[in-house]
Design a protein around this motif. Sequence first.
Motif, short mmCIF file in Angstrom:
data_model
loop_
_atom_site.label_atom_id
_atom_site.label_comp_id
_atom_site.label_asym_id
_atom_site.label_seq_id
_atom_site.Cartn_x
_atom_site.Cartn_y
_atom_site.Cartn_z
N GLU A 182 0.82 -1.20 0.00
CA GLU A 182 0.00 0.00 0.00
C GLU A 182 0.86 1.25 0.00
N ALA A 183 1.90 1.27 0.84
CA ALA A 183 2.78 2.43 0.87
C ALA A 183 3.53 2.59 -0.44
N GLU A 184 3.92 1.47 -1.05
CA GLU A 184 4.62 1.53 -2.33
C GLU A 184 3.73 2.15 -3.40
N LEU A 185 2.47 1.77 -3.42
CA LEU A 185 1.56 2.24 -4.46
C LEU A 185 1.10 3.68 -4.21
N PHE A 186 0.60 3.94 -3.01
CA PHE A 186 -0.08 5.19 -2.74
C PHE A 186 0.76 6.22 -1.98
N GLY A 187 1.91 5.80 -1.47
CA GLY A 187 2.73 6.72 -0.69
C GLY A 187 2.23 6.85 0.74
N ALA A 188 2.96 7.61 1.55
CA ALA A 188 2.60 7.76 2.96
C ALA A 188 3.11 9.09 3.48
N GLU A 189 2.34 9.66 4.40
CA GLU A 189 2.76 10.88 5.06
C GLU A 189 3.68 10.56 6.23
N ARG A 190 4.42 11.54 6.64
CA ARG A 190 5.32 11.37 7.78
C ARG A 190 4.52 10.98 9.02
N GLY A 191 4.98 9.94 9.73
CA GLY A 191 4.32 9.50 10.94
C GLY A 191 3.11 8.62 10.71
N ALA A 192 2.84 8.23 9.46
CA ALA A 192 1.65 7.43 9.17
C ALA A 192 1.76 6.03 9.78
N TYR A 193 2.97 5.55 9.92
CA TYR A 193 3.19 4.25 10.55
C TYR A 193 4.60 4.23 11.12
N THR A 194 4.90 3.22 11.92
CA THR A 194 6.22 3.12 12.54
C THR A 194 7.30 3.06 11.47
N GLY A 195 8.25 3.95 11.57
CA GLY A 195 9.34 3.98 10.59
C GLY A 195 9.12 5.00 9.48
N ALA A 196 7.92 5.59 9.39
CA ALA A 196 7.65 6.61 8.36
C ALA A 196 8.13 7.95 8.88
N THR A 197 9.42 8.22 8.73
CA THR A 197 10.03 9.42 9.30
C THR A 197 9.91 10.63 8.38
N GLN A 198 9.48 10.42 7.15
CA GLN A 198 9.32 11.55 6.22
C GLN A 198 8.27 11.20 5.18
N HIS A 199 7.79 12.23 4.49
CA HIS A 199 6.81 12.01 3.42
C HIS A 199 7.42 11.13 2.33
N ARG A 200 6.60 10.22 1.82
CA ARG A 200 7.09 9.29 0.79
C ARG A 200 6.11 9.25 -0.37
N ASN A 201 6.59 9.56 -1.56
CA ASN A 201 5.75 9.45 -2.75
C ASN A 201 5.57 7.99 -3.13
N GLY A 202 4.36 7.62 -3.52
CA GLY A 202 4.12 6.27 -4.00
C GLY A 202 4.39 6.15 -5.48
#
Length: 445
Positions: A207-227
Amino acid sequence: MNNLTILVIDDERNLIRSIRFALMDQHIEVLGAATAREGLELARTSLPDVILLDLGLPDMSGLELLPQLRQTLPDIPVIMISAHGDTRAAVRAVKEGALDYITKPFEWDELVMLIRRSSERSHMARELSFHRRRHEHTHRLVGNSPQMEQLRQTLELIGRSSGKTMLISGPSGTGKALVARSLHDVRFTDAPFIEINCAALPEQLIEAELFGAERGAYTGATQHRNGLIALADGGTLFLDEIGELPLPLQAKLLSFLENRSYRPIGGSREIQADVVVMAATNRDLKTEVTQGNFRSDLYYRLNILPIHAPPLAARGDDITLLIHHFSDQFARQEGCEPPHWSTETLRLLCAYAWPGNVRELRNLVERITILHAGQDISPEYLPSEYLDSTNTPAATSLYTEAIEDKERRLILDALQETDGHKGLAAERLGISRHALKRRIQRLGL
């Protein structure tokens, strides 16, 4: 009569108004810009059919702006506007990429004819470029069999269309990724092609690979990530092994396909993405739907433009052609002479069932080319399975059974070593937990 849009870049606003008024009855819409900077920005956003560019502009000359327009919008014809004394500069502009020039004051009939002729020439050039590109890329798919000709025709039809969702089916090793890449290259000249194998990632990461994730969305998500959808914006997203996508993510993918918008994990706003989605599978998704492993609504949404990559056994006329194609390819790669295949060797290979399809043939040719460059390849150079007379298309099911038996043993060993913990077993096997569950169901474990 087709409507045209032209952009006039000239600091004489009265001239722009005059052109707009004169062409009103000619089905030609006139946009105007008084500076080079304004004209370049308007050209990028409006994509006119023809640009009329004055030689004298307040912030830079037309000769200085011309190369920027040609670099940014190479397919849009530019007509230079010159005064009587600027004819030499206008001729120079034509040598540097302008299609033509016209001098002030205009004869309106001459201007209309020049605009329409320029637009038609540009349209013909784009059509020719499209057909040449389509021919080049669909002929990456080597083969002259009826099955391959049908595949090329399908790709050509889809390449002309505005469709944005395709499903590529076919057994493993038939070149579904190559089909997707060829279709992408037909439709786009310089756009991203992003590929993901849905079976290769753990379920919690897809899901994170496809859609990306905002900072703090889950453990280890230390920065915004584009999917990958964001990375593919303006181009193609290729979802290989779509049948392995977990059911919860199938629902999110369906939602994205319906409106081409998505929300990153932890995000609060919808993001639009202009993406062509190609999915590939070696499974019978209709069967997967009836077994509850794949959403029926997603299947029908993906299957709008179906493409089938035929198995190699069904295109026997192409086997010899592919052998020579790969021989030449690997010989160039290795800097050696290609092997010479005897008639008897080719006969045996044409009679073989090719359960691994083109991938298996390619691997065999690579091995032979590296080990026996420039040699005459008689049957004894072949591995034993290619000499077995029982290894014909009718015996393919025996091969499949052997593969399934080996797969069954690997899964059982992994489950035994992890005390039945499916997550750990999947990790040990290098597949997602969802993929392991599917294999357990298919093999009846």
